[in-house]
Design an enzyme around this catalytic site. Structure first.
Site, mmCIF file in Angstrom:
data_model
loop_
_atom_site.group_PDB
_atom_site.id
_atom_site.type_symbol
_atom_site.label_atom_id
_atom_site.label_comp_id
_atom_site.label_asym_id
_atom_site.label_seq_id
_atom_site.Cartn_x
_atom_site.Cartn_y
_atom_site.Cartn_z
ATOM 1 N N HIS A 270 0.815 -1.211 0.000
ATOM 2 C CA HIS A 270 0.000 0.000 0.000
ATOM 3 C C HIS A 270 0.850 1.263 0.000
ATOM 4 C CE1 HIS A 270 -2.486 3.155 1.887
ATOM 5 N NE2 HIS A 270 -3.523 2.529 1.388
ATOM 6 N N ASP A 271 0.818 2.012 -1.115
ATOM 7 C CA ASP A 271 1.342 3.384 -1.186
ATOM 8 C C ASP A 271 2.829 3.526 -0.843
ATOM 9 O OD1 ASP A 271 -1.257 3.978 -1.806
ATOM 10 O OD2 ASP A 271 -1.530 5.479 -0.240
ATOM 11 N N GLY B 103 -4.478 5.068 5.350
ATOM 12 C CA GLY B 103 -4.956 4.247 4.247
ATOM 13 C C GLY B 103 -4.970 2.765 4.535
ATOM 14 N N ARG C 10 -9.398 15.130 -6.189
ATOM 15 C CA ARG C 10 -8.747 14.860 -4.902
ATOM 16 C C ARG C 10 -9.740 14.949 -3.748
ATOM 17 N NH1 ARG C 10 -4.120 13.848 -2.656
ATOM 18 N NH2 ARG C 10 -3.339 14.917 -0.789
ATOM 19 N N LYS D 97 -4.539 4.741 -6.813
ATOM 20 C CA LYS D 97 -5.150 5.034 -5.521
ATOM 21 C C LYS D 97 -5.857 6.387 -5.588
ATOM 22 C CE LYS D 97 -5.545 4.281 -1.028
ATOM 23 N NZ LYS D 97 -4.425 4.696 -0.164
ATOM 24 N N GLN E 256 -0.698 6.504 -5.788
ATOM 25 C CA GLN E 256 -1.428 7.699 -6.195
ATOM 26 C C GLN E 256 -0.751 8.359 -7.390
ATOM 27 O OE1 GLN E 256 -2.622 10.424 -3.113
ATOM 28 N NE2 GLN E 256 -2.700 8.808 -1.566
ATOM 29 N N TYR F 140 0.225 4.617 5.223
ATOM 30 C CA TYR F 140 0.519 4.692 6.648
ATOM 31 C C TYR F 140 -0.485 3.830 7.409
ATOM 32 C CZ TYR F 140 3.263 8.725 5.141
ATOM 33 O OH TYR F 140 4.147 9.547 4.506
ATOM 34 N N ALA F 141 -0.024 3.201 8.495
ATOM 35 C CA ALA F 141 -0.855 2.202 9.161
ATOM 36 C C ALA F 141 -2.203 2.745 9.608
ATOM 37 C CB ALA F 141 -0.096 1.613 10.358
ATOM 38 N N HIS F 142 -2.219 3.961 10.187
ATOM 39 C CA HIS F 142 -3.466 4.444 10.789
ATOM 40 C C HIS F 142 -4.341 5.212 9.796
ATOM 41 C CE1 HIS F 142 -1.658 8.480 11.010
ATOM 42 N NE2 HIS F 142 -2.814 8.959 11.453
#
Length: 219
Positions: free
Chosen positions: A34-35, A159, A91, A126, A82, A155-157
Site C-alpha cells: 500500500h502506497d 490508508g 482529490r 489510488k 497515487q 501509513y498504518a493508521h
C-alpha cells in the site's frame, strides 16, 4: 497540511489479541503493498532507506520478503499508488487535510526501488484512503478466488486501516502485518493495530505470514 517529518521508532512485537478467529490460507489470500511511493517514504528522511535499522528500512525489508514469498506461493501481489497533479475536484476532501498532494514526477510517484513491482504483479491507481475506493481491487480478488487480504505499507493508521475496514465490510478477511507497516509514530501504529484487532481483522508478524506462505510454496 504537508506530511510530517517522521522520526524512527521501534516496530511493535507484542501484538494485540484479535477478536476475529480468521486463519490465513495461502489459496485464499492476496498481498497488498500500500502506497510505498517515494513521496510518502520521503517523510521518514532522505537517508531512511539506506540507514541500517531505520524504521522504513526494516519495514521495506519485511515487505520485500513477504512479496517474494507470496510470488513463490502463487499469491497475487497488488500495489496501490497515487497519481501526481490531481485535479482538486478529483482529490476531494483529502485536499482539505493534506493539501494538493504529490507532483507528477518520478521522485514522487514511483514505488521505491526496493519494492518495484515485478511481472505478474497488479498495480492499482489510488484515489482515496481505502484501496477499494474507485478501484477494481475487490473484483480482481474475486476473479482469482481470493477473500483474504494481507495488508502492508504506509501509513498504518490512515490508508492501511481504511483498507482493512472496507475489506471487512466486503466480507474479505484482513490480516494486518505489524512489522511490514509504518506510520507517523509508534502511538499511531499501536492505535491502528488495536483497532484492527478489536473490530475487523488479525494483526500478524511478518515471520508468521512468511511461514504460512513458505509452507504452501513447498507443498
Amino acid at each position: 497540511m504537508a506530511l510530517p517529518s517522521i522520526p524512527d521508532y521501534a516496530l511493535p512485537t507484542d501484538l494485540p489479541a484479535p477478536r476475529a478467529s480468521f486463519t490465513l490460507e495461502t489459496d485464499r489470500a492476496a498481498l497488498l503493498i500500500h502506497d510505498m511511493q517515494r513521496y510518502f517514504c520521503a517523510a521518514f528522511g532522505p537517508d531512511a532507506l539506506s540507514r541500517a535499522g531505520s524504521t522504513l528500512a526494516r519495514v521495506t525489508q519485511n515487505i520485500a520478503a513477504l512479496a517474494q514469498a507470496a510470488r513463490a506461493a502463487g499469491v497475487p501481489v497488488f500495489y496501490t499508488a497515487q497519481k501526481g497533479n490531481q485535479l482538486l475536484a478529483d482529490r476531494g476532501l483529502q485536499a482539505d487535510l493534506w493539501g494538493k498532494g504529490m507532483n507528477a514526477i518520478p521522485e514522487h510517484e514511483d514505488i521505491i526501488a526496493a519494492l518495484a513491482p515485478q511481472p505478474g504483479d497488479i498495480q492499482l491507481v489510488k484515489h482515496r484512503y481505502s484501496a477499494f475506493q474507485r478501484s477494481n481491487l475487490a473484483e480482481l480478488m474475486r476473479a482469482r478466488g481470493r477473500d483474504q487480504l494481507i495488508v502492508t505499507g504506509i501509513y498504518a493508521h490512515i490508508g492501511c486501516l481504511a483498507t482493512v475496514c472496507e475489506a471487512f465490510q466486503r466480507d474479505i478477511e484482513p490480516f494486518f502485518v505489524a512489522d511490514a507497516l509504518a506510520d507517523f509514530s509508534r502511538e499511531k501504529h499501536d492505535m491502528a493495530l488495536a483497532w484492527v484487532a478489536a473490530c475487523a481483522g488479525v494483526p500478524m508478524a511478518s515471520d508468521a505470514v512468511r511461514t504460512t506462505l513458505g509452507d504452501a510454496a513447498c507443498n
